[in-house]
Design a protein around this motif. Structure first.
Motif, PDB file in Angstrom:
ATOM      1  N   GLY A  98       0.759  -1.107   0.035  1.00 59.65           N
ATOM      2  CA  GLY A  98      -0.027   0.216  -0.082  1.00 59.65           C
ATOM      3  C   GLY A  98       0.928   1.407  -0.053  1.00 59.65           C
ATOM      4  N   ASP A  99       0.436   2.201   0.418  1.00 65.22           N
ATOM      5  CA  ASP A  99       1.079   3.661   0.315  1.00 65.22           C
ATOM      6  C   ASP A  99       1.671   3.969   1.731  1.00 65.22           C
ATOM      7  N   ARG A 100       1.562   2.924   2.632  1.00 68.22           N
ATOM      8  CA  ARG A 100       2.327   3.123   3.853  1.00 68.22           C
ATOM      9  C   ARG A 100       3.091   1.854   4.290  1.00 68.22           C
ATOM     10  N   LEU A 101       4.156   1.892   4.299  1.00 68.47           N
ATOM     11  CA  LEU A 101       4.861   0.633   4.684  1.00 68.47           C
ATOM     12  C   LEU A 101       5.566   0.914   6.221  1.00 68.47           C
ATOM     13  N   ILE A 102       5.872  -0.301   6.871  1.00 68.23           N
ATOM     14  CA  ILE A 102       6.557  -0.305   8.154  1.00 68.23           C
ATOM     15  C   ILE A 102       7.646  -1.154   8.275  1.00 68.23           C
ATOM     16  N   PHE A 103       8.679  -0.782   8.497  1.00 66.86           N
ATOM     17  CA  PHE A 103       9.921  -1.460   8.344  1.00 66.86           C
ATOM     18  C   PHE A 103      10.453  -1.710   9.983  1.00 66.86           C
ATOM     19  N   GLU A 104      10.844  -2.946   9.999  1.00 65.23           N
ATOM     20  CA  GLU A 104      11.414  -3.339  11.405  1.00 65.23           C
ATOM     21  C   GLU A 104      13.040  -3.078  11.259  1.00 65.23           C
ATOM     22  N   GLU A 105      13.568  -2.405  12.141  1.00 61.48           N
ATOM     23  CA  GLU A 105      14.910  -2.260  11.951  1.00 61.48           C
ATOM     24  C   GLU A 105      15.465  -2.127  13.593  1.00 61.48           C
ATOM     25  N   GLU A 106      16.748  -2.202  13.591  1.00 63.54           N
ATOM     26  CA  GLU A 106      17.651  -2.206  14.947  1.00 63.54           C
ATOM     27  C   GLU A 106      17.176  -0.997  15.955  1.00 63.54           C
ATOM     28  N   ALA A 107      16.891  -0.089  15.067  1.00 62.71           N
ATOM     29  CA  ALA A 107      16.614   1.355  16.020  1.00 62.71           C
ATOM     30  C   ALA A 107      15.207   1.472  16.326  1.00 62.71           C
ATOM     31  N   GLY A 108      14.369   0.466  15.857  1.00 59.25           N
ATOM     32  CA  GLY A 108      12.945   0.749  15.953  1.00 59.25           C
ATOM     33  C   GLY A 108      12.068   0.595  14.582  1.00 59.25           C
ATOM     34  N   LEU A 109      10.885   0.966  14.890  1.00 59.40           N
ATOM     35  CA  LEU A 109      10.057   0.990  13.587  1.00 59.40           C
ATOM     36  C   LEU A 109      10.025   2.081  12.812  1.00 59.40           C
ATOM     37  N   VAL A 110      10.184   2.069  11.431  1.00 57.23           N
ATOM     38  CA  VAL A 110      10.189   3.186  10.530  1.00 57.23           C
ATOM     39  C   VAL A 110       9.159   3.168   9.745  1.00 57.23           C
ATOM     40  N   ASP A 111       8.346   4.092  10.081  1.00 56.97           N
ATOM     41  CA  ASP A 111       7.110   4.338   9.182  1.00 56.97           C
ATOM     42  C   ASP A 111       7.314   5.198   7.996  1.00 56.97           C
ATOM     43  N   VAL A 112       6.946   4.420   6.905  1.00 58.94           N
ATOM     44  CA  VAL A 112       7.184   4.848   5.615  1.00 58.94           C
ATOM     45  C   VAL A 112       5.894   5.305   4.676  1.00 58.94           C
ATOM     46  N   GLN A 113       5.855   6.516   4.132  1.00 60.86           N
ATOM     47  CA  GLN A 113       4.779   6.952   2.958  1.00 60.86           C
ATOM     48  C   GLN A 113       5.340   7.035   1.840  1.00 60.86           C
ATOM     49  N   LEU A 114       4.649   6.264   0.811  1.00 59.57           N
ATOM     50  CA  LEU A 114       5.336   6.315  -0.540  1.00 59.57           C
ATOM     51  C   LEU A 114       4.921   7.649  -1.276  1.00 59.57           C
ATOM     52  N   LEU A 115       5.693   8.078  -2.063  1.00 63.81           N
ATOM     53  CA  LEU A 115       5.221   9.124  -2.797  1.00 63.81           C
ATOM     54  C   LEU A 115       5.228   8.787  -4.499  1.00 63.81           C
ATOM     55  N   ARG A 116       4.207   9.448  -5.194  1.00 63.80           N
ATOM     56  CA  ARG A 116       3.962   9.253  -6.454  1.00 63.80           C
ATOM     57  C   ARG A 116       3.777  10.221  -7.118  1.00 63.80           C
ATOM     58  N   THR A 117       4.339  10.014  -8.533  1.00 63.60           N
ATOM     59  CA  THR A 117       4.144  11.084  -9.419  1.00 63.60           C
ATOM     60  C   THR A 117       3.404  10.368 -10.524  1.00 63.60           C
ATOM     61  N   GLY A 118       2.458  11.223 -11.084  1.00 63.63           N
ATOM     62  CA  GLY A 118       1.501  10.271 -12.136  1.00 63.63           C
ATOM     63  C   GLY A 118       1.096   9.025 -11.945  1.00 63.63           C
ATOM     64  N   GLY A 119       0.947   8.439 -10.511  1.00 68.30           N
ATOM     65  CA  GLY A 119       0.605   7.353 -10.117  1.00 68.30           C
ATOM     66  C   GLY A 119       1.643   6.459  -9.973  1.00 68.30           C
ATOM     67  N   ASP A 120       2.816   6.581 -10.617  1.00 63.54           N
ATOM     68  CA  ASP A 120       4.132   5.699 -10.135  1.00 63.54           C
ATOM     69  C   ASP A 120       4.847   6.528  -8.740  1.00 63.54           C
ATOM     70  N   VAL A 121       5.264   5.252  -8.096  1.00 67.51           N
ATOM     71  CA  VAL A 121       6.098   5.440  -6.997  1.00 67.51           C
ATOM     72  C   VAL A 121       7.456   6.111  -7.436  1.00 67.51           C
ATOM     73  N   SER A 122       7.660   7.278  -6.675  1.00 63.58           N
ATOM     74  CA  SER A 122       8.739   8.257  -7.310  1.00 63.58           C
ATOM     75  C   SER A 122       9.691   8.431  -6.095  1.00 63.58           C
ATOM     76  N   GLY A 123       9.315   8.087  -4.886  1.00 57.96           N
ATOM     77  CA  GLY A 123      10.286   8.272  -3.779  1.00 57.96           C
ATOM     78  C   GLY A 123       9.604   7.997  -2.399  1.00 57.96           C
ATOM     79  N   ALA A 124      10.096   8.627  -1.210  1.00 59.70           N
ATOM     80  CA  ALA A 124       9.399   8.124  -0.054  1.00 59.70           C
ATOM     81  C   ALA A 124       9.432   9.160   1.195  1.00 59.70           C
ATOM     82  N   LYS A 125       8.481   9.437   2.022  1.00 58.26           N
ATOM     83  CA  LYS A 125       8.841  10.145   3.166  1.00 58.26           C
ATOM     84  C   LYS A 125       8.851   9.154   4.322  1.00 58.26           C
ATOM     85  N   ILE A 126       9.786   9.219   5.094  1.00 57.26           N
ATOM     86  CA  ILE A 126      10.063   8.387   6.327  1.00 57.26           C
ATOM     87  C   ILE A 126      10.032   9.301   7.578  1.00 57.26           C
ATOM     88  N   ARG A 127       9.614   8.763   8.877  1.00 55.78           N
ATOM     89  CA  ARG A 127       9.644   9.328  10.151  1.00 55.78           C
ATOM     90  C   ARG A 127      10.834   8.498  10.744  1.00 55.78           C
TER      91      ARG A 127
END
Length: 305
Positions: A98-127
Motif C-alpha cells: 500500500g502507500d504506507r509501509l512499516i519497516f522493522e529495524e534495529e533502531a525501531g519501527l520506521v514508518d514510511v509513506q510512498l510518494l507518487r508522480t503520475g500514479g508511479d512510485v517516485s520516492g518516499a517520506k519516512i519518520r
C-alpha cells in the motif's frame, strides 16, 4: 551456487546518476549476516539493504542495513530507497504494497509513506525512529584538523560542534562559508584520533559539516565524511540530515513550531542530492522528524553466494 536478486537506485534525486546510490536485496532469505556484510562490501556503496519477512505480520518487512564495514541500526537514504524499490514491486512477501509501509529495524519501527508522480512510485517520506539525542560537544580545533581547514572557520554562534542523533549518531559542525565547505578535505589519521576520543559513533567518526546563508537559513549546503567507514564522502545522508534539522529546531526559542528544511548535499562530488525535512516541535520538545526524497531506478541483477 545460489543467487539473490538486487536492484540499485539513486536516492534523493530525480536525475539518473546523481544523488546517493543504494543496492537493495529485496528478498534476503537464506543470507547469513556474514554474507550480507560481504555483499555490502562488494557493492561498496555507503549502504546496502537486505529485506526479510517481518517478525510481526502486521508490518511490511524487516530491513537490515550494512555499510561497507558494519551493520548499522538506521539510516535515511537506505529507508527511502528501499521503500521506493519495494513499492514498485507487485508484492512484498506475498502482500500487495500500500502507500504506507512499516519497516522493522534495529533502531525501531520506521514508518514510511510512498510518494507518487503520475500514479508511479517516485520516492518516499519516512519518520525517524528515534527521539532527538544530543551528545558531547567536540573541540573546534579537532573538527578543523579532521577536514584541514582554518580553526577560525568553525562557527560556534548557533551551536558548538556536537553529536546528535535520531537513530544514528553523527558529529555536526557549522562552517563560515561555501568557500570553506568546498575546501574541506578529510584527514583519515585525524578522524581516527577523533574516534578514539569520542565513542558515540559505532562506525568510527562520521562528520557532517554545513553552511547556510542569512537570506536562506533553512536551505542548508552540506558535506559528510566518514573515511573510517570506507566512505570518504557521502553524497546524501538522510539520518544525519534529520538529526541536524531536529537539533537546529530544538534550539529555536519557539516552544511550538513546524519547520521545513532542505539539505543540499553531494554538489562537490558531482552527485547533487536534495533532502526534504519536516520537523515538529511541541512544548519545547522535538516530537517528529520526517525526511523525504525522490528516487530513480538504475540497475537490476543477481549476486551469487
Amino acid at each position: 551456487m545460489n543467487t539473490v536478486a538486487y536492484v540499485t537506485a539513486d536516492v534523493f534525486t530525480s536525475e539518473r546518476f546523481a544523488g546517493n546510490p543504494l543496492a537493495v536485496i529485496s528478498d534476503a532469505r537464506g543470507l547469513s549476516g556474514e554474507a550480507m556484510q560481504k555483499i555490502a562490501t562488494e557493492f561498496n556503496y555507503s549502504e546496502t539493504t537486505f529485506v526479510l519477512p517481518p517478525e510481526n505480520p502486521e508490518h511490511t518487512a524487516r530491513v537490515r542495513i550494512f555499510t561497507p564495514t558494519a551493520e548499522i541500526p538506521f539510516a535515511g537514504h537506505p529507508n527511502v530507497g528501499t521503500a521506493f524499490v519495494l513499492g514498485r514491486q507487485a508484492d512484498i512477501f506475498g502482500k500487495v504494497p500500500g502507500d504506507r509501509l512499516i519497516f522493522e529495524e534495529e533502531a525501531g519501527l520506521v514508518d514510511v509513506q510512498l510518494l507518487r508522480t503520475g500514479g508511479d512510485v517516485s520516492g518516499a517520506k519516512i519518520r525517524a525512529p528515534g527521539q532527538l539525542q544530543v551528545g558531547d560537544t567536540i573541540a573546534g580545533d579537532l573538527i578543523a584538523r579532521c577536514i584541514q581547514v582554518d580553526p577560525e572557520s568553525i562557527r560556534h554562534t548557533t551551536h558548538a560542534p556536537t553529536f546528535a542523533s535520531v537513530g544514528l549518531p553523527f558529529a555536526f559542525a557549522e562552517l563560515d562559508s561555501l568557500e570553506t565547505l568546498g575546501k574541506a578535505s578529510p584527514n583519515a589519521a585525524v578522524f581516527a584520533e577523533a574516534a578514539a576520543l569520542h565513542k558515540e559513533d559505532k562506525t568510527g567518526f562520521s562528520l557532517f559539516v554545513y553552511t547556510r546563508s542569512s537570506d536562506k537559513p533553512w536551505h542548508i549546503r552540506a558535506r559528510v565524511f566518514a573515511p573510517l567507514d570506507n566512505v570518504i564522502e557521502d553524497p546524501a545522508t538522510g539520518s544525519a540530515s534529520a538529526a541536524l534539522g531536529a537539533y537546529l529546531t530544538s534550539l529555536l526559542p519557539e516552544a511550538d513550531v513546524e519547520m521545513k528544511i532542505t539539505i543540499e548535499q553531494g554538489v562537490e562530488m558531482g552527485r547533487r542530492s536534495l533532502i526534504g525535512l519536516d520537523i515538529r516541535k511541541s512544548g519545547g520538545i522535538v516530537t517528529d522528524a520526517f525526511l523525504s526524497g525522490q528516487c530513480v531506478g538504475i540497475m537490476r541483477g543477481e549476486v551469487a553466494f
